[in-house]
Design a protein around this motif. Sequence first.
Motif, PDB file in Angstrom:
ATOM      1  N   GLU A 118     -10.760   0.467   1.222  1.00  0.00           N
ATOM      2  CA  GLU A 118     -11.486   0.851   2.217  1.00  0.00           C
ATOM      3  C   GLU A 118     -10.461   1.876   3.395  1.00  0.00           C
ATOM      4  N   VAL A 119      -9.686   2.685   2.863  1.00  0.00           N
ATOM      5  CA  VAL A 119      -8.840   3.407   3.612  1.00  0.00           C
ATOM      6  C   VAL A 119      -8.952   4.920   3.064  1.00  0.00           C
ATOM      7  N   ARG A 120      -9.003   5.979   3.974  1.00  0.00           N
ATOM      8  CA  ARG A 120      -9.047   7.359   3.712  1.00  0.00           C
ATOM      9  C   ARG A 120      -7.784   8.096   3.558  1.00  0.00           C
ATOM     10  N   ILE A 121      -7.682   8.843   2.604  1.00  0.00           N
ATOM     11  CA  ILE A 121      -6.799   9.863   2.332  1.00  0.00           C
ATOM     12  C   ILE A 121      -6.904  10.830   3.221  1.00  0.00           C
ATOM     13  N   VAL A 122      -6.287  11.267   4.179  1.00  0.00           N
ATOM     14  CA  VAL A 122      -6.685  12.524   5.330  1.00  0.00           C
ATOM     15  C   VAL A 122      -6.052  13.373   5.165  1.00  0.00           C
ATOM     16  N   THR A 123      -4.507  13.366   4.757  1.00  0.00           N
ATOM     17  CA  THR A 123      -3.591  14.578   4.827  1.00  0.00           C
ATOM     18  C   THR A 123      -2.779  14.739   3.780  1.00  0.00           C
ATOM     19  N   GLY A 124      -2.106  15.940   3.413  1.00  0.00           N
ATOM     20  CA  GLY A 124      -1.423  15.881   2.341  1.00  0.00           C
ATOM     21  C   GLY A 124      -0.355  17.014   2.175  1.00  0.00           C
ATOM     22  N   ASP A 125       0.512  16.913   1.168  1.00  0.00           N
ATOM     23  CA  ASP A 125       1.373  17.903   1.074  1.00  0.00           C
ATOM     24  C   ASP A 125       1.825  18.010  -0.519  1.00  0.00           C
ATOM     25  N   THR A 126       1.981  19.276  -1.019  1.00  0.00           N
ATOM     26  CA  THR A 126       2.350  19.313  -2.324  1.00  0.00           C
ATOM     27  C   THR A 126       3.404  20.374  -2.327  1.00  0.00           C
ATOM     28  N   LYS A 127       4.522  19.885  -3.101  1.00  0.00           N
ATOM     29  CA  LYS A 127       5.754  20.679  -3.477  1.00  0.00           C
ATOM     30  C   LYS A 127       6.001  20.726  -5.013  1.00  0.00           C
ATOM     31  N   VAL A 128       6.196  21.892  -5.292  1.00  0.00           N
ATOM     32  CA  VAL A 128       6.532  21.809  -7.116  1.00  0.00           C
ATOM     33  C   VAL A 128       7.969  22.273  -6.932  1.00  0.00           C
TER      34      VAL A 128
END
Lengths: 332, 332
Positions: A118-128
Amino acid sequence: MKRILPGHGSGGRLMNDLIVNTIRSRFGSETLQLDDAAVLEASPGRIAFTTDTFTITPLFFPGGDIGRLAVNGTVNDLAVMGATPIALSCALIIEEGFPMDDLERILDSMAGEAKHAEVRIVTGDTKVVPHGKADGIFINTSGIGTITGDTARREIQPGDRIIISGTIGDHGMAVMATRQNLSFAGNLRSDCAHLNHLIAGVLRSHDGDIRFMRDPTRGGVASVLNEIVAGASISAMLSEEDLPITDEVRGLSDILGIDPLYSANEGKVLMVADPSAAEDIVNLMRTLEHGEQARVIGTIDTEFPGKAYLATAIGGRRILPLLTEEQLPRIC
Amino acid sequence: MKRILPGHGSGGRLMNDLIVNTIRSRFGSETLQLDDAAVLEASPGRIAFTTDTFTITPLFFPGGDIGRLAVNGTVNDLAVMGATPIALSCALIIEEGFPMDDLERILDSMAGEAKHAEVRIVTGDTKVVPHGKADGIFINTSGIGTITGDTARREIQPGDRIIISGTIGDHGMAVMATRQNLSFAGNLRSDCAHLNHLIAGVLRSHDGDIRFMRDPTRGGVASVLNEIVAGASISAMLSEEDLPITDEVRGLSDILGIDPLYSANEGKVLMVADPSAAEDIVNLMRTLEHGEQARVIGTIDTEFPGKAYLATAIGGRRILPLLTEEQLPRIC
């Protein structure tokens, strides 16, 4: 097989596709907006803020994977501070050539676990990053939680009981067994789980009885106990015969020469509690998910000030030192 | 030379030393406690939450380094959401053998920049991975900020002005020049800076006039403009003769064949503002640190719906497409 390409991290169209169709579609439409930050409504008061990076090998292991670990690890870090986790971030470093199927499996796992917790994943970042500049995938999750109860750290006293919410050493041993291809260790599974509901259940009736909480991950139970007695006039005694350790963990422990007390746990909470409440707390935990095998495993005393030690069944005493460097198994 | 050893990430004594003596000593005694999370007092209301990982090569470049970048990048992501940054996390992935001197230089840089930006680094994590499994050091900073003003996204209208707080493309070009060992590009410096004070200064008197704010990092100004017009009936016109681009950036841009409009900026904010206030906003920015060269560089119109385009000095029109994959220079 579809693989991660350099363009998935370029800031261009391929990256937009990855974020929108592969990531955001799993974590929910309101999450991971293309904005630079998520905006959350927070109730007044204190907030807890934490961060953890997951670099585990192998990425998939019995009982979990890096994604499940990344959600639960940060949820648990917030929960042991007495916070209610509300939001997580998900920052990925992916090596070029990483299989898209594996990425999707990991993201599915994160989404599923976040839902349960019951927790939301609200922001992210992706590096390759180029091939050879990472180890498949690294995941950082940071998290914020709200604190409503009283989380002032209370002084640990001689006589306080040491409680563990279940069996000891499972995660570390499951990972080591997978790494070594030990097929006979087939029943060994990581204990990877979110503890926020278990902890909230205990705090609801016993907030004032808990002196200390921690999830004994890297370094295991022995390292956490060392930390709480370091430099103090108290010691932490573990009763060997009370330690809940599965036969599988014991067996592998003998073969690998790794003490389960130094093996990582990813779904256990260690509490130090007022002696008058310890029995009630254990009984309550046993009625809650992930707490079914809770036990009192030791007592705070003054026998070896500043040390943690094991009292064996035959009356021996063995110091559990703070280990140095390579003595600890590298799990994450 | 002192180097990072496996034990620095083991959870044992060497890691404690690293955290206490190398990291915590720089970020302040109240920060980076050995607890699992930091506890912060937050005013009621909304909070912004963001994350960003920095994987840049080289780690040190004219005008900054990965540490300075990691602090400013996250501070800026919060600031462009209209938030006041209050706390950052610092999660390090360090490759075994990484020089301790370089780590200390990077941490000094983070601490110094955090101080200038008036934000605290309150929680952290350190992982050490085997040699060849990372590229020196990766840094994730997550951040939280409080939102007091009105940050409702307002609809962008034809006639709105596009404002940039200073010169375009400096960071990306400085990094490319360093990578290529182009010695003649000696005056080229990254624009790496924290924009929270500049943005707060503008919002104080012009909160209601700003339709949109973004720091044009990866993908540059052209990518941000593409994002805001995508799928809409408006277009974004940039006036070529008004673009503030240094001679150094122009020169290198010609040699490398990289358009400065697609080159990363790390200390610039792009705003879309009500036309009646644009001139005032630019004049105000010019009185503030990091805004001295602010300019109106374009206008929202309806000439090429869904597109960004450049109006050249001789009356030409050039579409600025959303680039795909490898067309964008890999900066971070």
